[in-house]
Motif scaffolding. Structure first.
Motif, PDB file in Angstrom:
ATOM      1  N   ASP A 323      11.484 -12.470   4.101  1.00  0.00           N
ATOM      2  CA  ASP A 323      12.059 -11.682   3.007  1.00  0.00           C
ATOM      3  C   ASP A 323      11.860 -10.192   3.173  1.00  0.00           C
ATOM      4  N   TRP A 324      10.870  -9.785   3.979  1.00  0.00           N
ATOM      5  CA  TRP A 324      10.682  -8.352   4.180  1.00  0.00           C
ATOM      6  C   TRP A 324      11.903  -7.710   4.839  1.00  0.00           C
ATOM      7  N   ARG A 325      12.760  -8.520   5.460  1.00  0.00           N
ATOM      8  CA  ARG A 325      13.911  -7.937   6.156  1.00  0.00           C
ATOM      9  C   ARG A 325      15.068  -7.611   5.222  1.00  0.00           C
ATOM     10  N   TYR A 326      15.031  -8.163   3.977  1.00  0.00           N
ATOM     11  CA  TYR A 326      16.180  -8.051   3.085  1.00  0.00           C
ATOM     12  C   TYR A 326      15.955  -7.029   1.968  1.00  0.00           C
ATOM     13  N   PRO A 327      16.942  -6.199   1.648  1.00  0.00           N
ATOM     14  CA  PRO A 327      16.895  -5.488   0.362  1.00  0.00           C
ATOM     15  C   PRO A 327      16.852  -6.519  -0.768  1.00  0.00           C
ATOM     16  N   GLY A 328      15.904  -6.356  -1.677  1.00  0.00           N
ATOM     17  CA  GLY A 328      15.713  -7.355  -2.729  1.00  0.00           C
ATOM     18  C   GLY A 328      14.684  -8.393  -2.370  1.00  0.00           C
ATOM     19  N   GLY A 329      14.052  -8.260  -1.211  1.00  0.00           N
ATOM     20  CA  GLY A 329      13.006  -9.185  -0.799  1.00  0.00           C
ATOM     21  C   GLY A 329      11.721  -8.452  -0.494  1.00  0.00           C
ATOM     22  N   GLY A 330      10.594  -9.149  -0.648  1.00  0.00           N
ATOM     23  CA  GLY A 330       9.297  -8.555  -0.346  1.00  0.00           C
ATOM     24  C   GLY A 330       8.391  -8.534  -1.551  1.00  0.00           C
ATOM     25  N   VAL A 331       7.392  -7.656  -1.504  1.00  0.00           N
ATOM     26  CA  VAL A 331       6.390  -7.534  -2.558  1.00  0.00           C
ATOM     27  C   VAL A 331       6.417  -6.112  -3.102  1.00  0.00           C
ATOM     28  N   ALA A 332       6.383  -5.991  -4.407  1.00  0.00           N
ATOM     29  CA  ALA A 332       6.230  -4.696  -5.071  1.00  0.00           C
ATOM     30  C   ALA A 332       4.890  -4.683  -5.791  1.00  0.00           C
ATOM     31  N   PHE A 333       3.967  -3.860  -5.328  1.00  0.00           N
ATOM     32  CA  PHE A 333       2.667  -3.671  -5.975  1.00  0.00           C
ATOM     33  C   PHE A 333       2.581  -2.251  -6.500  1.00  0.00           C
ATOM     34  N   SER A 334       2.642  -1.290  -5.596  1.00  0.00           N
ATOM     35  CA  SER A 334       2.620   0.125  -5.953  1.00  0.00           C
ATOM     36  C   SER A 334       3.439   0.884  -4.921  1.00  0.00           C
ATOM     37  N   THR A 335       4.265   1.791  -5.392  1.00  0.00           N
ATOM     38  CA  THR A 335       5.065   2.607  -4.472  1.00  0.00           C
ATOM     39  C   THR A 335       4.343   3.886  -4.058  1.00  0.00           C
ATOM     40  N   SER A 336       3.088   4.039  -4.431  1.00  0.00           N
ATOM     41  CA  SER A 336       2.391   5.312  -4.194  1.00  0.00           C
ATOM     42  C   SER A 336       2.354   5.700  -2.726  1.00  0.00           C
ATOM     43  N   ASP A 337       2.255   4.727  -1.816  1.00  0.00           N
ATOM     44  CA  ASP A 337       2.188   5.075  -0.396  1.00  0.00           C
ATOM     45  C   ASP A 337       3.528   5.551   0.154  1.00  0.00           C
ATOM     46  N   HIS A 338       4.584   5.449  -0.640  1.00  0.00           N
ATOM     47  CA  HIS A 338       5.864   6.053  -0.242  1.00  0.00           C
ATOM     48  C   HIS A 338       5.917   7.541  -0.597  1.00  0.00           C
ATOM     49  N   VAL A 339       4.904   8.033  -1.319  1.00  0.00           N
ATOM     50  CA  VAL A 339       4.876   9.430  -1.769  1.00  0.00           C
ATOM     51  C   VAL A 339       4.091  10.251  -0.752  1.00  0.00           C
ATOM     52  N   HIS A 340       4.699  11.327  -0.264  1.00  0.00           N
ATOM     53  CA  HIS A 340       4.060  12.132   0.784  1.00  0.00           C
ATOM     54  C   HIS A 340       4.005  13.601   0.387  1.00  0.00           C
TER      55      HIS A 340
END
Length: 668
Positions: A323-340
């Motif tokens: 599921d990590w390969r699909y938009p709409g698949g995977g795990v959502a915990f915190s998006t903080s590590d996307h912030v730079h």
């Protein structure tokens, strides 16, 4: 109304949604607050708590002037003083402590009362000043330390899927998260998915308001989430539904992890988790056959002895299913590590390395501290082992300064209280940990009384102490410019001018966004499955059940009407919340002769709190639940659930164990 001013801002509170809001100002007074209808995640709505924010800024008990203690510690007795008097006394005391005990005897205790990058914890407000003094560092682990550590061990980062992509999922699993209470804006994207045929499952020890709205609720035994993850994957393997291509191209450690999955058949997992075998098998079958599957796992899930492992193993699920390969698949915990953003704590200002003190270890680590400086936090109401914390706060040799807006339980123990601004009164920069937007908060009105922002307080204190380091005096706009200047590709096109004009900007990520479709930010570029021996760590309540005199597992979920202890003094929200309750299963109530509405003691060796019994099958036998967020001094008996929460580390990131405590419930 003609002439009204609309000021764009952002909610500062500890919630993944970090809403964009609009303040209407008339004749210099904020008269209306609403969610920003133009912001794609907020979509015009705020929560039941923040809807009262303007009222809260004008509350009768707002602290408007510096105060000095006049009575015993804990009495809450103060006299008004000037800012110069406050800064004089603070300067003398800080210099004396540094000279006699060294800078590490100072503990700057910064909490999650504001998640701002200027005024709050995300930018570690005040750290430059503390480095000049050589103060101890502060480990803010109270929220997500275990989960972040677990996810980073598996995926190389705690960042996961874009929560907006839940709209694309065909199976939505809300795992240990009460979305409609703690981050309700995600529900709109779940509704979008449902409109396209998605099935929604809630996994939670409590049948929450979110579980009521789900298609299915699995009442899991607290802290056994990793075992359930292994059991679900056992069904996936039985269905031969693993994504062999993804496993070969993008993972490592699969053979060992596969053997551990096989050691967790459905019947064994049912015994561990308390979920009927047919329900485990049913969800496992759905998981095997449904792409994409989106898993939402948030902070309550990882507040037990095996919390980091739980997130580590849950993050492995989309590695097996692909599921990590699909938009709409995977795990959502915190998006903080996307912030730079370029957070510069200026550790170069330290004369030498200093120790780090742990936020949730306040009770045990405060003994050799001589100055506790509390801001954006209320540890007397929010931290584990509350009774031990109060004993430490009562020490006469502990100089305590609290920067606050309201007279919290922690304020009652302060020597000096400094009046703090609220969000409508200062500048700040925010990034949600539940979406991919940056938000700017422009001050809408002047601060009342003599309230100062966090940044201005530290600028004035540095000047009062004669510090000459130029960076201590950077203005808020200069600090904000530094933050957006990291040069990271996610900030391409993001400028401070644009943020101030538009109020919010999506970071430079594609839509839809599948961050790990082509690999992971690990040394090998692959997802790392947990070693077999580290795939499930039982909670303390399971390990101690045979030897403890306390038979019931207590969990302390978020309240629908308070956010941590923010709003705990709001008269209308307190009226609606009524007196504290403890949910007790009918079988446990009958065994103790308890009746609905009866006042009881919830107790263990650490302490006790009082609550009224609510007999309910919303909790399973052996589990009791009482929401957090009450101010102890405004609560019957003068204590909240943290009186019985042990100061105990989880397995990773020194995460706390708020949901991993054994208690008894007895009639008063």
């Amino acid at each position: 109304m003609a002439g009204d001013l609309r000021v764009l801002g952002a909610c500062p509170l500890d919630c993944p949604d970090t809403c964009s809001w609009v303040v209407t100002v008339e004749d210099g007074r904020a008269v209306n607050l609403r969610g920003n209808p133009d912001q794609p995640y907020t979509r015009g709505a705020l929560c039941v708590k923040v809807n009262r924010y303007l009222e809260h800024t004008r509350a009768d008990d707002r602290i408007l002037h510096p105060l000095r203690r006049t009575g015993p510690k804990g009495s809450g007795q103060f006299e008004r003083i000037t800012w110069d008097e406050a800064l004089d006394e603070i300067s003398v005391r800080l210099r004396g402590i540094v000279e006699e005990h060294g800078g590490e005897a100072i503990w700057p205790y910064l909490g999650t009362g504001s998640l701002g990058y200027l005024q709050g914890c995300e930018g570690v407000a005040g750290r430059r000043f503390w480095n000049m003094l050589g103060a101890s560092k502060h480990w803010l682990n109270i929220c997500s330390g275990a989960g972040n550590s677990g996810l980073r061990r598996t995926a190389g980062t705690a960042a996961g899927m874009d929560p907006e992509n839940f709209a694309l999922a065909k199976l939505v699993v809300l795992w240990g998260t009460n979305t409609l209470t703690s981050g309700h804006h995600l529900w709109k994207f779940i509704q979008d998915a449902r409109a396209n045929g998605a099935y929604v499952v809630a996994i939670d020890p409590i049948r929450t308001r979110t579980a009521d709205q789900a298609d299915e609720h699995l009442a899991i035994r607290p802290g056994t989430d990793a075992a359930l993850a292994l059991g679900l994957l056992n069904v996936v393997l039985a269905e031969n539904a693993q994504d062999d291509e993804f496993l070969a191209a993008h993972t490592e450690g699969w053979d060992d992890f596969r053997e551990e999955i096989l050691r967790h058949p459905v019947e064994r997992v049912a015994e561990i988790t308390g979920i009927p075998a047919e329900a485990v098998r049913g969800l496992g079958t759905r998981l095997a056959r449904t792409r994409p599957t989106a898993l939402r796992a948030t902070h309550g899930l990882q507040r037990h002895a095996g919390g980091g492992t739980a997130l580590r193993t849950i993050a492995a699920i989309p590695g097996v299913t692909g599921d990590w390969r699909y938009p709409g698949g995977g795990v959502a915990f915190s998006t903080s590590d996307h912030v730079h953003l370029a957070v510069d704590r200026r550790d170069d200002l330290l004369a030498r390395p200093v120790r780090t003190l742990v936020m949730t270890k306040l009770a045990s680590q405060l003994h050799d501290v001589k100055c506790l400086w509390v801001y954006a936090a209320n540890p007397a109401g929010s931290s584990p082992d509350a009774n031990a914390i109060r004993r430490q706060l009562a020490r006469e040799d502990l100089f305590t300064v609290v920067m606050e807006q309201f007279p919290t339980d922690t304020v009652d123990y302060a020597d000096i209280v400094l009046p703090a601004t609220m969000q409508t009164e200062h500048m700040d920069l925010h990034a949600g940990y539940g979406h991919l937007y940056l938000l700017w908060n422009e001050p809408a009105v002047p601060p009342p009384g003599e309230c100062l922002s966090t940044t201005e307080t530290f600028r004035r204190l540095a000047g009062h102490m004669g510090m000459t380091e130029p960076s201590l005096y950077d203005s808020d706009l200069e600090l904000a410019e530094q933050l957006v200047s990291s040069g990271h590709p996610s900030l391409e096109g993001v400028t401070l001018d644009r943020l101030r004009k538009e109020g919010w900007v999506r970071m430079n990520y594609p839509k839809p966004f599948a961050p790990f479709a082509g690999g992971f930010p690990t040394p090998s570029g692959r997802l790392r499955f947990p070693p077999a021996a580290e795939a499930y760590v039982p909670p303390h309540t399971v390990r101690a059940a045979g030897s403890s005199p306390y038979p019931l597992t207590l969990i302390t979920p978020a309240s629908h009407l308070f956010l941590n202890t923010t709003f705990g003094n709001n008269p209308e929200l307190r009226r609606r919340a009524k007196d504290p309750v403890v949910l007790v299963n009918p079988a446990d109530a009958a065994a103790r002769g308890l009746a609905g509405g009866q006042r009881v003691r919830v107790h263990n060796d650490g302490g006790e709190f009082l609550a009224d019994v609510e007999i309910s099958d919303r909790v399973a036998a052996g589990v009791v639940a009482s929401p957090k967020g009450r101010w102890p001094k405004l609560t019957p008996g003068g204590a909240n659930p943290n009186a019985v929460v042990a100061e105990r580390d989880g397995d990773m990131g020194r995460g706390p164990a708020f949901h991993d405590n054994l208690v008894e419930v007895s009639a008063v």
